[in-house]
Design a protein around this motif. Structure first.
Motif, PDB file in Angstrom:
ATOM      1  N   ARG A 112       4.445   7.128  -0.441  1.00  0.00           N
ATOM      2  CA  ARG A 112       5.457   6.367   0.288  1.00  0.00           C
ATOM      3  C   ARG A 112       4.864   5.053   0.762  1.00  0.00           C
ATOM      4  O   ARG A 112       3.656   4.956   1.025  1.00  0.00           O
ATOM      5  CB  ARG A 112       5.981   7.155   1.505  1.00  0.00           C
ATOM      6  N   ASP A 113       5.731   4.069   0.956  1.00  0.00           N
ATOM      7  CA  ASP A 113       5.280   2.742   1.371  1.00  0.00           C
ATOM      8  C   ASP A 113       4.672   2.786   2.769  1.00  0.00           C
ATOM      9  O   ASP A 113       5.134   3.536   3.638  1.00  0.00           O
ATOM     10  CB  ASP A 113       6.458   1.770   1.354  1.00  0.00           C
ATOM     11  N   VAL A 114       3.685   1.950   2.979  1.00  0.00           N
ATOM     12  CA  VAL A 114       2.988   1.890   4.266  1.00  0.00           C
ATOM     13  C   VAL A 114       3.952   1.601   5.417  1.00  0.00           C
ATOM     14  O   VAL A 114       3.725   2.022   6.551  1.00  0.00           O
ATOM     15  CB  VAL A 114       1.853   0.837   4.207  1.00  0.00           C
ATOM     16  N   SER A 115       5.060   0.913   5.120  1.00  0.00           N
ATOM     17  CA  SER A 115       5.996   0.571   6.203  1.00  0.00           C
ATOM     18  C   SER A 115       6.677   1.809   6.785  1.00  0.00           C
ATOM     19  O   SER A 115       7.251   1.747   7.854  1.00  0.00           O
ATOM     20  CB  SER A 115       7.046  -0.424   5.700  1.00  0.00           C
ATOM     21  N   GLU A 116       6.595   2.960   6.090  1.00  0.00           N
ATOM     22  CA  GLU A 116       7.177   4.184   6.637  1.00  0.00           C
ATOM     23  C   GLU A 116       6.205   4.899   7.577  1.00  0.00           C
ATOM     24  O   GLU A 116       6.562   5.888   8.198  1.00  0.00           O
ATOM     25  CB  GLU A 116       7.554   5.146   5.498  1.00  0.00           C
ATOM     26  N   TYR A 117       4.989   4.407   7.653  1.00  0.00           N
ATOM     27  CA  TYR A 117       3.955   5.083   8.432  1.00  0.00           C
ATOM     28  C   TYR A 117       3.594   4.282   9.669  1.00  0.00           C
ATOM     29  O   TYR A 117       3.786   3.069   9.705  1.00  0.00           O
ATOM     30  CB  TYR A 117       2.677   5.232   7.602  1.00  0.00           C
TER      31      TYR A 117
ATOM     32  N   ARG B  83     -16.746  -1.275   6.438  1.00  0.00           N
ATOM     33  CA  ARG B  83     -16.331  -1.955   5.216  1.00  0.00           C
ATOM     34  C   ARG B  83     -16.503  -0.919   4.110  1.00  0.00           C
ATOM     35  O   ARG B  83     -17.605  -0.490   3.831  1.00  0.00           O
ATOM     36  CB  ARG B  83     -17.261  -3.152   4.999  1.00  0.00           C
ATOM     37  N   GLY B  84     -15.404  -0.497   3.527  1.00  0.00           N
ATOM     38  CA  GLY B  84     -15.485   0.548   2.510  1.00  0.00           C
ATOM     39  C   GLY B  84     -14.670   1.759   2.928  1.00  0.00           C
ATOM     40  O   GLY B  84     -13.693   1.625   3.658  1.00  0.00           O
ATOM     41  N   PRO B  85     -15.072   2.963   2.509  1.00  0.00           N
ATOM     42  CA  PRO B  85     -14.275   4.148   2.805  1.00  0.00           C
ATOM     43  C   PRO B  85     -14.186   4.410   4.302  1.00  0.00           C
ATOM     44  O   PRO B  85     -15.184   4.302   5.017  1.00  0.00           O
ATOM     45  CB  PRO B  85     -15.023   5.281   2.094  1.00  0.00           C
ATOM     46  N   HIS B  86     -12.998   4.738   4.763  1.00  0.00           N
ATOM     47  CA  HIS B  86     -12.770   4.952   6.191  1.00  0.00           C
ATOM     48  C   HIS B  86     -11.769   6.076   6.344  1.00  0.00           C
ATOM     49  O   HIS B  86     -10.704   6.057   5.724  1.00  0.00           O
ATOM     50  CB  HIS B  86     -12.216   3.665   6.820  1.00  0.00           C
ATOM     51  N   LYS B  87     -12.100   7.059   7.184  1.00  0.00           N
ATOM     52  CA  LYS B  87     -11.156   8.155   7.446  1.00  0.00           C
ATOM     53  C   LYS B  87     -10.220   7.741   8.568  1.00  0.00           C
ATOM     54  O   LYS B  87     -10.683   7.342   9.638  1.00  0.00           O
ATOM     55  CB  LYS B  87     -11.928   9.406   7.869  1.00  0.00           C
ATOM     56  N   GLU B  88      -8.953   7.864   8.328  1.00  0.00           N
ATOM     57  CA  GLU B  88      -8.022   7.455   9.377  1.00  0.00           C
ATOM     58  C   GLU B  88      -6.761   8.291   9.362  1.00  0.00           C
ATOM     59  O   GLU B  88      -6.462   8.991   8.391  1.00  0.00           O
ATOM     60  CB  GLU B  88      -7.702   5.964   9.249  1.00  0.00           C
ATOM     61  N   LEU B  89      -6.029   8.210  10.473  1.00  0.00           N
ATOM     62  CA  LEU B  89      -4.815   9.012  10.641  1.00  0.00           C
ATOM     63  C   LEU B  89      -3.591   8.125  10.497  1.00  0.00           C
ATOM     64  O   LEU B  89      -3.537   7.041  11.073  1.00  0.00           O
ATOM     65  CB  LEU B  89      -4.790   9.647  12.040  1.00  0.00           C
ATOM     66  N   TRP B  90      -2.640   8.579   9.720  1.00  0.00           N
ATOM     67  CA  TRP B  90      -1.373   7.870   9.576  1.00  0.00           C
ATOM     68  C   TRP B  90      -0.255   8.878   9.769  1.00  0.00           C
ATOM     69  O   TRP B  90      -0.313   9.985   9.239  1.00  0.00           O
ATOM     70  CB  TRP B  90      -1.259   7.246   8.178  1.00  0.00           C
ATOM     71  N   GLN B  91       0.749   8.493  10.512  1.00  0.00           N
ATOM     72  CA  GLN B  91       1.875   9.391  10.718  1.00  0.00           C
ATOM     73  C   GLN B  91       3.067   8.920   9.901  1.00  0.00           C
ATOM     74  O   GLN B  91       3.471   7.751   9.963  1.00  0.00           O
ATOM     75  CB  GLN B  91       2.263   9.458  12.197  1.00  0.00           C
TER      76      GLN B  91
ATOM     77  N   MET C  22       0.850  -1.191   0.000  1.00  0.00           N
ATOM     78  CA  MET C  22       0.000   0.000   0.000  1.00  0.00           C
ATOM     79  C   MET C  22       0.889   1.246   0.000  1.00  0.00           C
ATOM     80  O   MET C  22       1.846   1.325   0.759  1.00  0.00           O
ATOM     81  CB  MET C  22      -0.888  -0.019   1.258  1.00  0.00           C
ATOM     82  N   LEU C  23       0.559   2.191  -0.852  1.00  0.00           N
ATOM     83  CA  LEU C  23       1.273   3.460  -0.880  1.00  0.00           C
ATOM     84  C   LEU C  23       0.371   4.518  -0.259  1.00  0.00           C
ATOM     85  O   LEU C  23      -0.807   4.608  -0.593  1.00  0.00           O
ATOM     86  CB  LEU C  23       1.613   3.864  -2.314  1.00  0.00           C
ATOM     87  N   ILE C  24       0.947   5.313   0.645  1.00  0.00           N
ATOM     88  CA  ILE C  24       0.170   6.377   1.276  1.00  0.00           C
ATOM     89  C   ILE C  24       0.782   7.704   0.845  1.00  0.00           C
ATOM     90  O   ILE C  24       1.997   7.887   0.942  1.00  0.00           O
ATOM     91  CB  ILE C  24       0.188   6.219   2.812  1.00  0.00           C
ATOM     92  N   PRO C  25      -0.055   8.623   0.370  1.00  0.00           N
ATOM     93  CA  PRO C  25       0.504   9.895  -0.079  1.00  0.00           C
ATOM     94  C   PRO C  25       0.836  10.802   1.104  1.00  0.00           C
ATOM     95  O   PRO C  25       0.083  10.865   2.085  1.00  0.00           O
ATOM     96  CB  PRO C  25      -0.630  10.496  -0.924  1.00  0.00           C
ATOM     97  N   CYS C  26       1.980  11.475   1.012  1.00  0.00           N
ATOM     98  CA  CYS C  26       2.369  12.462   2.016  1.00  0.00           C
ATOM     99  C   CYS C  26       2.583  13.772   1.268  1.00  0.00           C
ATOM    100  O   CYS C  26       3.230  13.778   0.232  1.00  0.00           O
ATOM    101  CB  CYS C  26       3.662  12.019   2.704  1.00  0.00           C
ATOM    102  N   PRO C  27       2.027  14.866   1.756  1.00  0.00           N
ATOM    103  CA  PRO C  27       2.161  16.125   1.014  1.00  0.00           C
ATOM    104  C   PRO C  27       3.620  16.602   0.916  1.00  0.00           C
ATOM    105  O   PRO C  27       3.945  17.334   0.002  1.00  0.00           O
ATOM    106  CB  PRO C  27       1.313  17.103   1.815  1.00  0.00           C
TER     107      PRO C  27
END
Ligand SMILES: [Zn+2]
Lengths: 91, 990
Positions: free
Chosen positions: A11-16, A48-56, A1-6
């Protein structure tokens, strides 16, 4: 999974690290009743479906982003920065 | 002894002989051989013993689907079990041995397992061993473990090197047959970044080695190679698909690779991200289910063709084919020309196509239609087979058997598309009732299929399907602007399969899953016992659960289940495939993250000083910390007792650089700390430090440490070594999400500061020498005060007078680059005063004597009240955890409270012991609490401990037992106050 960072781009999920459900608002310290605190601390929807969540992005710039992720496909539907740094960042 | 090397043919180099050993015997082959082809050419029929019944087994296939020919490869330092002989390329010196046999492959005493045949049928393990007591399992386990199984695991570390790379591309093409090559070329021509992989050493897929196709294959490959945007990876398996079009590929770089280079890794893991995947994974031939179908010498019909064309090997001297479709007739005359003696073909159908008929006519072989093979004679090799008239509607034999002489039987019940990857990607397999096979089903848009996996079994259709499909993909990726509608070729039924799922009416074991010894009868039994779902069937019979993942058995198993239930196959459904497609070595997955490279190592500025001083280091998270500095022949206990005693007598020094340090800055920093800690910080004066206790929102203690106010808007927070990263993340969350209005900035400065804690009655004397310009007098430098200064050698220091040990103590920090110099200077200043370096053991002893809590007590379940710090909490301002910390359950009197324990004998109290009134009680009995920390106290000259005890404060003065039933140790203890030593703090306040 790639997560966008502004700051850093996709970036790869393992960085978050996952910081939890972004739809939960912390109750007002002084006024909230115990029920509100219980909801804040313990109750989560697990949709199940869209979910708002926080990733650092703590393997990178340390920014905390709020993303909307489809919990089935892991597609990232939206992203925005949180906190005082958010001005001018994110979509 | 039936296979032999043909005079010509194959992709082997007959000028380059290779010698290897199999079960200690020298065998020769040629460059280009696999272990399987070389052994087959040498007449080897027996390759292994089956998993459960120890039946002799031969070679079944030519590819990664091989269930039987599993071998162990050993080198001087290496040991690789369960390697498929079909995938291992022959090199000089290769050392292979057969598995799961004792004492030898041809004389296997354990094959007695099959005499008790029905004993080991479906569900045997569950029925026999998983009963209420499991007593039977305990008794039989060691026998069964010896008798059933595959190769033995390696006992030593793997000396080989592995690596991992992350890579990216527009397109991944899995499978290098005609379809994959065509698709990859077309995509490369349009500028797509393409990665083309094939699990074999050579490309060509089904047509590999076919002389009529070799020019086409070579030309496609050369044209792809000409593009810089295309990467071709042979010997590379796509073992799994993961979220968001991420693929796991294992490239066998030097493993089983004859063109070995010295510096290359054994295997390379590619974590590949692509925009789209093209799966041209082909199809796998299906065995027929009839008695004796597992005998050595029975193999897949197409494997016979492939061994001849690819390796110049005939699988037998007198070969008979047994089939139910036209595919097995392909290239019969070409094989005959090469000298492969196929003498008869038995077909369950009564009519065959004209094309198939023409092949038979051209070769003059015997054709027996409307018949089935009913028996295979011969134990370690085939002597003859029995055939009998067969009714395809009832799957039953309806006439007399007769014998046909042969030494090799090729079987083929059709072809199954390799839908493993599409299934992993969520494709729900669809049954095609014309082709009598499963197709990949609908794509979610991230993958496409072409060639035989898509149901195109005709050679020209395969290529056409690749062309039309890749055009669609390129348009989707905006790499093609063509507008003309794309029309995919029709799926022609070129195989004309007359489906036969099992041959009934005669006795004997007919195998569905060769690797796990699952028979047609096992499936019937599972159905009779009520297992209806295919997922349950799979688990109950272990069908498809071997290292081959049911590549050969899956469809036959489903079809037999459907037959037993009287349903059609689509209604019964299919099981979902999961990664890996073929076994993946742990080495490849770990790559270089092993040993000291598993995770980073953090060393303080004084690390090598500690090592030189003989410190025994211990891991504290990623940090290395001195545990004890042993002198002479001291054991661990003697060493820490000496270190702790000398600290209380003179001076001790400990490296505290590992404590988490966070700079909290900004106009709202004081207010922020007020909310983060349970006790107040707003009124902390500049130049003073304060101990702070952090709670979680649920009221449980999170972390503790001291925070120093360096100036009005600048604080230095220290955290425990273990929680440093978590505390930073925790505070960042509040500042970003919950309190974005607060103007505070956090910076981790753990690595920027090196620190030493010095403690003991002579500490002021020593510091006055080391840091002469600072006044260490009690009034000039009071408790919890912060001072800046410099050492006599000019090293800048920041100090705070605080104590963890209970002695007069200071923490002295300096920028990390001066850490070692400061440490050495403090040592030389204290030399005359018996200064001692102490490690984490003595640190623990000293804090236990004072009743200070660490993460052993702050274990994620304790509240501030439980550890005696309830009174500290701020009453005025709310903070994290204040809303929930007073919940009724937290106030329950029976909740644990921190107490001290003193051993009433000379025995130490074991950490983890439970506190009980009577040690003679039979377990399980009610525990009143448990021991969290324990040590020998040199100050008390007794073994002491800290414990969490129900209603502990009221039990002070009582006698209990600290019991550890697993070791049979019960120590009589007295419950005391958790602070054992200098309760009023006279020593530290001076
Ligand atoms: Zn970032």
């Amino acid at each position: 999974m790639l997560i966008p960072c502004p700051h850093c781009g996709d970036r790869d999920v393992s960085e978050y690290s996952y910081l939890g459900d972004a739809t939960i608002k912390r109750p007002n310290q002084e006024k909230a009743n115990p029920h509100k605190w219980e909801t804040f601390v313990y109750n989560r929807q697990n949709p199940r479906g869209p979910h708002k969540e926080l990733w650092q992005h703590n393997g990178g710039c340390r920014l905390i982003v709020e993303i909307t992720r489809d919990t089935i496909s892991h597609e990232i539907l939206s992203m925005k920065a949180t906190g005082p740094h958010k001005t001018g960042l994110g979509k | 002894m039936s296979g032999f090397r043909l005079d010509s043919g194959g992709q082997i180099d007959r000028n380059q002989p290779r010698t290897f050993t199999f079960d200690g015997r020298k065998v020769s082959g040629f460059a280009g051989d696999t272990l399987a082809s070389a052994l087959l050419a040498n007449g080897q029929t027996l390759f292994g013993r089956s998993f459960k019944y120890h039946r002799p087994r031969g070679l079944m296939s030519v590819g990664s689907e091989e269930p039987n020919a599993l071998v162990t490869l050993t080198g001087p330092d290496t040991h690789e079990p369960n390697a498929r002989a079909t995938m291992v390329e022959v090199v000089d010196g290769l050392n292979a041995s057969s598995q799961n046999r004792w004492p030898s492959l041809s004389v296997d005493l354990l094959s007695a397992n099959q005499i008790g045949g029905p004993m080991l049928q479906a569900g045997f393990y569950y029925k026999t061993f998983m009963g209420p007591t499991r007593k039977a399992w305990r008794f039989y386990e060691r026998f069964i473990r010896r008798a059933a199984g595959l190769g033995k695991a390696a006992q030593k570390p793997d000396p080989d090197r592995y690596e991992k790379i992350n890579s990216f591309a527009d397109l991944l093409v899995v499978g290098g047959g005609l379809a994959g090559l065509t698709a990859a070329l077309k995509a490369a021509e349009k500028g797509a970044r393409v990665i083309l992989i094939d699990e074999h050493a050579r490309f060509g897929g089904y047509h590999r080695g076919d002389p009529r196709e070799q020019d086409t294959i070579n030309s496609l490959l050369e044209r792809i190679q000409a593009f810089d945007n295309a990467t071709i990876l042979p010997r590379t398996t796509c073992f799994g698909q993961y979220d968001c079009s991420t693929f796991g590929l294992v490239e066998r770089v030097t493993a089983h690779n004859p063109t070995e280079t010295e510096f290359a890794p054994c295997e390379r893991l590619h974590v590949l991200r692509v925009r789209h995947a093209i799966l041209a994974t082909g199809a796998i031939e299906r065995p027929l289910v009839f008695p004796g179908n597992d005998a050595p010498g029975v193999m897949l019909a197409d494997a016979i063709r492939a061994y001849a064309l690819r390796f110049g090997v005939s699988a037998g001297k007198n070969i008979v084919l047994f089939t139910s479709h036209d595919g097995a007739y392909r290239q019969l005359s070409a094989l005959q020309d090469l000298g492969v003696p196929i003498n008869a073909i038995v077909d369950t159908r009564t009519t065959i196509s004209d094309i198939a008929m023409a092949q038979v006519a051209a070769t003059g072989m015997q054709l027996i239609t409307g018949h089935a093979v009913t028996r295979v004679h011969g134990y370690h090799g085939i002597k003859r087979v029995s055939v009998a008239p067969f009714d395809p509607y009832t799957s039953k034999i309806n006439g007399k058997e007769r014998a046909i002489e042969c030494d090799c039987l090729g079987m083929s019940g059709g072809w199954t598309p390799s839908i493993h990857l599409t299934s992993q990607m969520g494709g729900v397999p669809e049954w095609d009732s014309t082709l009598h096979t499963v197709l990949p089903g609908k794509s979610n848009g991230t993958w496409s299929v072409c060639g035989s996996v898509a149901g195109y079994f005709d050679r020209d259709d395969t290529i056409a399907s690749a062309e039309t499909m890749v055009e669609e993909v390129l348009r989707k990726l905006s790499l093609s602007r063509a507008r003309k509608a794309v029309t995919h070729p029709e799926k022609q039924d070129v195989l004309n399969v007359g489906p036969v799922w099992s041959i009934k009416g005669i006795g004997g074991k007919a195998f569905v899953d060769f690797q796990h010894d699952v028979t047609a009868d096992d499936i019937t039994i599972a159905h009779q016992e009520g297992f209806l779902s295919v997922e349950h069937l799979k688990r109950y019979t272990t069908l498809g659960m071997g290292t081959d993942q049911g590549k050969l058995s899956n469809i036959n198993g489903l079809a037999l289940m459907a037959e037993a239930r009287g349903l059609d196959i689509p209604t019964v459904g299919t099981t979902r495939f999961r990664p890996p497609y073929t076994p993946v070595s742990f080495g490849a997955l770990a790559a270089d993250a092993r040993g000291g490279h598993l995770q980073p190592t953090r060393r303080t500025a004084m690390h090598y000083w500690h090592l030189d001083a003989g410190a025994e280091m211990i891991d504290a998270g990623l940090w290395k910390r001195p545990r004890v500095y042993r002198r002479g022949s001291e054991d661990l206990e003697q060493a820490y007792i000496r270190e702790a005693r000398m600290t209380r007598q003179s001076i001790g020094i400990v490296d505290v650089s590992t404590l988490g340090k966070i700079n909290v800055q900004g106009p709202d920093a004081a207010q922020f700390l007020d909310r983060v800690y349970s006790n107040g910080f707003a009124k902390l004066p500049v130049g003073k430090a304060r101990y702070g206790l952090m709670l979680r929102e649920d009221g449980i203690v999170y972390d503790d440490g001291t925070t120093w106010r360096l100036d009005d808007t600048n604080f230095l927070m220290t955290t425990t070594t273990a929680q440093a990263a978590a505390v930073l993340e925790h505070m960042e969350l509040y500042l970003s999400v919950h309190w974005p209005d607060l103007k505070v900035h956090l910076t981790s400065v753990t690595d920027q500061w090196a620190g030493a804690a010095v403690a003991g009655p002579k500490v002021r004397e020593m510091l006055q020498i080391a840091i002469p310009e600072t006044d260490f007098d009690n009034e000039a430098f009071p408790f919890m005060a912060i001072r800046h200064g410099k050492t006599s050698q000019g090293i800048p220091v920041m100090m705070c007078r605080l104590s963890f040990s209970g002695e007069m103590a200071y923490e002295v920090y300096t920028p990390a680059r001066f850490g070692l110099a400061l440490w050495e200077e403090l040592h030389s200043a204290g030399k005359e005063m018996d200064l001692v370096s102490y490690g984490t053991e003595a640190l623990d002893t000293l804090r236990i004597e004072k009743g200070h809590v660490v993460n052993s007590e702050l274990n994620g379940r304790t509240t501030a009240e439980m550890v005696g710090m309830g009174a500290m909490a701020s009453k005025k301002t709310p903070y994290i955890g204040s809303a929930m910390k007073d919940r009724p359950a937290f106030k329950d009197r029976r909740r644990h409270q921190l107490v001290g324990l003193v051993s009433k004998s000379d025995e130490c109290v074991l950490i983890g012991s439970h506190l009980v009134r009577n040690p003679a009680l039979k377990t399980p009995c009610l525990s009143l609490g448990h021991v969290t920390s324990a040590t020998y106290s040199p100050a008390l000259e007794k073994y002491v401990a800290l414990a969490l005890l129900e209603n502990g404060q009221e039990l002070i003065g009582r006698d209990l037992y600290a019991t550890f039933p697993m070791k049979g140790i019960h120590v009589a203890v007295e419950v005391v106050d958790p602070c054992f030593f200098d309760k009023d703090g006279e020593r530290m306040r001076g």
